[in-house]
Motif scaffolding. Structure first.
Motif, PDB file in Angstrom:
ATOM      1  N   PHE A  20       0.863  -1.174   0.000  1.00 44.90           N
ATOM      2  CA  PHE A  20       0.000   0.000   0.000  1.00 44.90           C
ATOM      3  C   PHE A  20       0.903   1.229   0.000  1.00 44.90           C
ATOM      4  N   GLY A  21       0.705   2.121  -0.994  1.00 47.01           N
ATOM      5  CA  GLY A  21       1.584   3.280  -1.137  1.00 47.01           C
ATOM      6  C   GLY A  21       1.625   4.179   0.082  1.00 47.01           C
ATOM      7  N   GLN A  22       0.554   4.209   0.857  1.00 47.59           N
ATOM      8  CA  GLN A  22       0.480   5.119   2.001  1.00 47.59           C
ATOM      9  C   GLN A  22       0.750   4.420   3.330  1.00 47.59           C
ATOM     10  N   ARG A  23       1.004   3.112   3.316  1.00 47.59           N
ATOM     11  CA  ARG A  23       1.228   2.383   4.560  1.00 47.59           C
ATOM     12  C   ARG A  23       2.496   1.547   4.436  1.00 47.59           C
ATOM     13  N   SER A  24       3.130   1.292   5.587  1.00 44.67           N
ATOM     14  CA  SER A  24       4.402   0.578   5.567  1.00 44.67           C
ATOM     15  C   SER A  24       4.305  -0.744   6.313  1.00 44.67           C
ATOM     16  N   GLN A  25       5.002  -1.760   5.793  1.00 39.41           N
ATOM     17  CA  GLN A  25       5.139  -3.029   6.497  1.00 39.41           C
ATOM     18  C   GLN A  25       6.555  -3.193   7.051  1.00 39.41           C
ATOM     19  N   LEU A  26       7.361  -2.134   6.928  1.00 33.87           N
ATOM     20  CA  LEU A  26       8.731  -2.151   7.425  1.00 33.87           C
ATOM     21  C   LEU A  26       8.776  -1.618   8.853  1.00 33.87           C
ATOM     22  N   ARG A  70      12.999   5.049   8.770  1.00 33.85           N
ATOM     23  CA  ARG A  70      12.490   6.411   8.903  1.00 33.85           C
ATOM     24  C   ARG A  70      13.389   7.451   8.236  1.00 33.85           C
ATOM     25  N   GLN A  71      14.653   7.095   7.939  1.00 31.30           N
ATOM     26  CA  GLN A  71      15.577   8.031   7.317  1.00 31.30           C
ATOM     27  C   GLN A  71      15.674   7.849   5.806  1.00 31.30           C
ATOM     28  N   LEU A  72      14.951   6.890   5.253  1.00 32.38           N
ATOM     29  CA  LEU A  72      15.004   6.646   3.817  1.00 32.38           C
ATOM     30  C   LEU A  72      14.179   7.677   3.061  1.00 32.38           C
ATOM     31  N   SER A  73      14.593   7.956   1.822  1.00 30.74           N
ATOM     32  CA  SER A  73      13.751   8.777   0.950  1.00 30.74           C
ATOM     33  C   SER A  73      12.533   7.966   0.548  1.00 30.74           C
ATOM     34  N   LEU A  74      11.530   8.641  -0.019  1.00 34.22           N
ATOM     35  CA  LEU A  74      10.318   7.937  -0.424  1.00 34.22           C
ATOM     36  C   LEU A  74      10.621   6.862  -1.458  1.00 34.22           C
ATOM     37  N   GLY A  75      11.473   7.186  -2.430  1.00 39.19           N
ATOM     38  CA  GLY A  75      11.821   6.208  -3.461  1.00 39.19           C
ATOM     39  C   GLY A  75      12.546   5.007  -2.892  1.00 39.19           C
ATOM     40  N   GLU A  76      13.451   5.228  -1.961  1.00 41.53           N
ATOM     41  CA  GLU A  76      14.176   4.131  -1.323  1.00 41.53           C
ATOM     42  C   GLU A  76      13.229   3.261  -0.497  1.00 41.53           C
ATOM     43  N   MET A 110       9.966   2.870  -0.894  1.00 43.06           N
ATOM     44  CA  MET A 110       9.034   2.110  -1.717  1.00 43.06           C
ATOM     45  C   MET A 110       9.703   0.889  -2.330  1.00 43.06           C
ATOM     46  N   ARG A 111      10.964   1.021  -2.718  1.00 45.62           N
ATOM     47  CA  ARG A 111      11.684  -0.156  -3.209  1.00 45.62           C
ATOM     48  C   ARG A 111      11.834  -1.188  -2.098  1.00 45.62           C
ATOM     49  N   GLY A 112      12.067  -0.701  -0.875  1.00 43.94           N
ATOM     50  CA  GLY A 112      12.135  -1.603   0.267  1.00 43.94           C
ATOM     51  C   GLY A 112      10.807  -2.292   0.530  1.00 43.94           C
ATOM     52  N   GLU A 113       9.691  -1.557   0.365  1.00 40.62           N
ATOM     53  CA  GLU A 113       8.365  -2.133   0.560  1.00 40.62           C
ATOM     54  C   GLU A 113       8.106  -3.266  -0.442  1.00 40.62           C
TER      55      GLU A 113
END
Length: 325
Positions: free
Chosen positions: A97-103, A149-155, A157-160
């Motif tokens: 989900f683009g707005q939610r994190s599983q990390l 929490r220190q990653l950019s949005l692009g980084e 999302m790739r992690g997600e």
């Protein structure tokens, strides 16, 4: 023939909305978020699921994954009934989900992958080669030790996406995965997903407002409007059916008089003629043909192509079909 990995049969979900109607009285209204959708997606397909905000996309995904119970109808995902068999289904699907994190927000990115492998009961010896493959494919190595929490949005999302694929799911569901990403990050993610599907045979269900995502990743499109299925077919078929105009904007090396091109209309001139906008219909010509003709009379320094918004596609599709308001 591959069996369906997603089956929807008259799937519906309603919500009760209460709002003030004057004084102390509250008005009760039934909202049909998903309204009788029937469709199936075969294992190995890449399918775009698109529509305007509020069309019912996220509600459908929540029923596919067992988060929401359907009000009526039937849904099966990977052969399972999503709500009662949600735990078993979780081993077969990956969801972003683009707005939610599983990390894990405060942990280094790499530790999230190890934890997720353990949650899926994958032994360390089996998990590490897969994690290494995802790290390499998504170019995650430079920031594996960086807290999420220190990653950019692009980084992030790739992690997600990597997190959703650690357990090699049969079905990958991506809900707005490129929202807020720059063009380089978007293309890097698209290239990885193309390669992943080729290697693993993963089924992809993608919701997005970016038509470029659909064009690059999907062979089939489902369009929903107000909870109803408005179109099910190929992207080319949708383009032919809707045929909304694209706009090519060219920046020229030198100012020029209005440029005229067969099959296109000059709809605007800026910067004294150094920037010109030409609209064209994809069923009459292509961006490449329009650009070639422009380049034949003037030197082009830069260009952009504006695709029609998904909201415009859905609106046009429904108005031509005499759909609901």
């Amino acid at each position: 023939m591959n069996s369906p990995i997603i089956e929807l049969d008259e799937l519906s979900r309603t919500f009760v909305v209460r709002s003030k109607a004057g004084g102390l009285r509250r008005e009760r209204r039934i909202v049909h978020a998903v309204d009788g959708i029937t469709a199936s997606i075969t294992a190995g397909e890449a399918c775009g699921y698109i529509g305007a905000n509020g069309a019912g996309k996220s509600t459908t995904i929540k029923m596919l994954t067992g988060i929401l119970v359907p009000s009526s109808g039937r849904v099966r995902t990977c052969g399972f009934d999503p709500v009662p068999q949600r735990r078993t289904l979780a081993r077969e699907i990956g969801v972003v989900f683009g707005q939610r994190s599983q990390l894990w927000w405060d942990l280094p990115l790499g530790e999230s992958f190890t934890i997720l492998a353990a949650i899926h009961r994958i032994g360390a010896a089996a998990a590490q080669p897969r994690i290494d493959q995802l790290i390499d494919g998504l170019e995650l190595a430079p920031f594996l030790n960086t807290p999420v929490r220190q990653l950019s949005l692009g980084e992030r999302m790739r992690g997600e996406v990597a997190a959703a694929l650690v357990h090699r799911p049969r079905l990958l569901i991506l809900d707005e995965p490129t929202i807020g990403l720059d063009m380089i990050s978007k293309e890097r993610l698209r290239q990885f997903l193309i390669a992943e599907r080729a290697q693993q045979g993963t089924t992809l269900l993608l919701t997005t407002h970016d038509m470029s995502d659909i064009e690059r990743l999907c062979e089939r499109v489902l369009v929903v409007d107000q909870g109803k299925l408005a179109y099910d077919g190929t992207l080319d078929g949708l383009s032919r059916r809707v045929a909304l105009e694209r706009v090519l904007t060219v920046d020229l090396a030198e100012p020029s008089d209005p440029i005229t091109v067969d099959g296109a209309t000059n709809i605007g001139i800026e910067l004294g003629g150094a920037r010109q906008r030409l609209s064209f219909s994809p069923d009459q010509t292509t961006a490449a043909q329009v650009l070639a003709e422009v380049a034949g009379v003037a030197e082009v320094r830069d260009l952009t192509i504006a695709e029609p918004a998904i909201e415009d596609i859905v609106r046009t599709l429904y108005s031509r079909a005499g759909g609901g308001s």
